[in-house]
Design an enzyme around this catalytic site. Sequence first.
Site, PDB file in Angstrom:
ATOM      1  N   CYS A 138      -4.393   0.663  -2.182  1.00 18.06           N
ATOM      2  CA  CYS A 138      -4.216  -0.579  -1.481  1.00 18.06           C
ATOM      3  C   CYS A 138      -3.058  -1.523  -2.297  1.00 18.06           C
ATOM      4  CB  CYS A 138      -5.350  -1.584  -1.688  1.00 18.06           C
ATOM      5  SG  CYS A 138      -6.704  -0.746  -0.504  1.00 18.06           S
ATOM      6  N   ASN A 155       0.716  -1.267   0.093  1.00 18.83           N
ATOM      7  CA  ASN A 155       0.172  -0.005  -0.018  1.00 18.83           C
ATOM      8  C   ASN A 155       0.949   1.233  -0.023  1.00 18.83           C
ATOM      9  OD1 ASN A 155       0.419  -0.923   2.830  1.00 18.83           O
ATOM     10  ND2 ASN A 155      -1.127   0.282   3.451  1.00 18.83           N
ATOM     11  N   GLU A 214      -3.017  -4.685  -3.133  1.00 25.79           N
ATOM     12  CA  GLU A 214      -3.387  -5.525  -4.093  1.00 25.79           C
ATOM     13  C   GLU A 214      -3.735  -4.953  -5.402  1.00 25.79           C
ATOM     14  OE1 GLU A 214      -4.569  -5.049  -1.163  1.00 25.79           O
ATOM     15  OE2 GLU A 214      -5.685  -6.726  -0.217  1.00 25.79           O
ATOM     16  N   CYS A 240      -9.917  -5.669   0.453  1.00 29.75           N
ATOM     17  CA  CYS A 240     -11.208  -4.713   0.448  1.00 29.75           C
ATOM     18  C   CYS A 240     -12.123  -4.923  -0.860  1.00 29.75           C
ATOM     19  CB  CYS A 240     -10.735  -3.485   0.391  1.00 29.75           C
ATOM     20  SG  CYS A 240     -10.109  -2.620  -1.069  1.00 29.75           S
ATOM     21  N   GLU A 294       0.382   5.189   0.503  1.00 24.45           N
ATOM     22  CA  GLU A 294      -0.538   6.300   1.140  1.00 24.45           C
ATOM     23  C   GLU A 294      -0.133   7.550   0.734  1.00 24.45           C
ATOM     24  OE1 GLU A 294      -1.181   5.450   5.384  1.00 24.45           O
ATOM     25  OE2 GLU A 294      -2.251   3.714   5.188  1.00 24.45           O
ATOM     26  N   CYS A 348     -10.720  -3.686  -3.945  1.00 30.30           N
ATOM     27  CA  CYS A 348      -9.633  -4.751  -4.628  1.00 30.30           C
ATOM     28  C   CYS A 348     -10.260  -5.883  -5.070  1.00 30.30           C
ATOM     29  CB  CYS A 348      -8.486  -5.164  -3.731  1.00 30.30           C
ATOM     30  SG  CYS A 348      -7.487  -3.574  -3.146  1.00 30.30           S
TER      31      CYS A 348
HETATM   32  N1  THU Z   1      -5.312  -1.535   2.568  1.00 30.60           N
HETATM   33  C1  THU Z   1      -4.692  -2.471   1.675  1.00 30.60           C
HETATM   34  O1  THU Z   1      -3.678  -2.221   1.112  1.00 30.60           O
HETATM   35  N2  THU Z   1      -5.415  -3.484   1.114  1.00 30.60           N
HETATM   36  C2  THU Z   1      -6.703  -3.961   1.440  1.00 30.60           C
HETATM   37  O2  THU Z   1      -7.137  -4.502   1.006  1.00 30.60           O
HETATM   38  C3  THU Z   1      -7.126  -3.091   2.682  1.00 30.60           C
HETATM   39  C4  THU Z   1      -6.821  -2.075   2.912  1.00 30.60           C
HETATM   40  C5  THU Z   1      -4.541  -0.446   3.080  1.00 30.60           C
HETATM   41  C6  THU Z   1      -5.202   0.671   2.641  1.00 30.60           C
HETATM   42  C7  THU Z   1      -4.537   1.766   3.646  1.00 30.60           C
HETATM   43  O3  THU Z   1      -3.199   2.146   3.051  1.00 30.60           O
HETATM   44  C8  THU Z   1      -4.230   0.921   4.750  1.00 30.60           C
HETATM   45  O4  THU Z   1      -4.404  -0.492   4.519  1.00 30.60           O
HETATM   46  C9  THU Z   1      -5.680   0.975   5.856  1.00 30.60           C
HETATM   47  O5  THU Z   1      -6.808   1.172   5.277  1.00 30.60           O
END
Ligand code: THU
Length: 160
Positions: A73, A62, A75, A112, A64, A115
């Site tokens: 994310c 991920n 994925e 999520c 940010e 994704c």
């Molecule tokens: N996140 C992912 O990388 N993948 C997911 O399927 C769920 C959430 C990340 C997004 C964000 O940077 C952090 O987790 C908190 O939500």
Amino acid sequence: MKKININTSAIVFDNTSQLSIEDANLMNKAIEARKKAYAPYSRFNVGAAILLDNGEIITGNNQENAAYPSGMCAERVAIWKAGSEFPNMIVKKIAITAASTISKVEKPVGPCGACRQTLSEYEINQKQPIEIIFMGETGSIVKTESLLSLLPFSFDSTYL
Ligand code: THU
């Protein structure tokens, strides 16, 4: 009127030593990727590793952003990296792991909704299921045989 049942099944492993060598290797790559995540705001680090049928492993984590919704994310970073590098690829499986620097993530962390939707496009196009293997930092690991089993009634191009 009728009632329909939606059945989905998953295998739950107690720990990584129960995984096949291929799956354990892929999860290790996801763990390595997770350790390079850029998640200074949530402190929730996610790593993903994708195995293609040509043997290539593509990873992502991920990323940010100070403008929170601009982050992405793990994925989707991984699948878009794979799709852009190998446009005719067949994805065999994806391993996902999450860990936090502020709490222990001991439960499996599934992808999520966004994704799942993104990955479904690739599974549908390739007409072959993508195995999904996910875990927290420790604890059990969940494996499903396809992406669409995690996304019933999904939206796809046939509706357009
Ligand atoms: N996140 C992912 O990388 N993948 C997911 O399927 C769920 C959430 C990340 C997004 C964000 O940077 C952090 O987790 C908190 O939500």
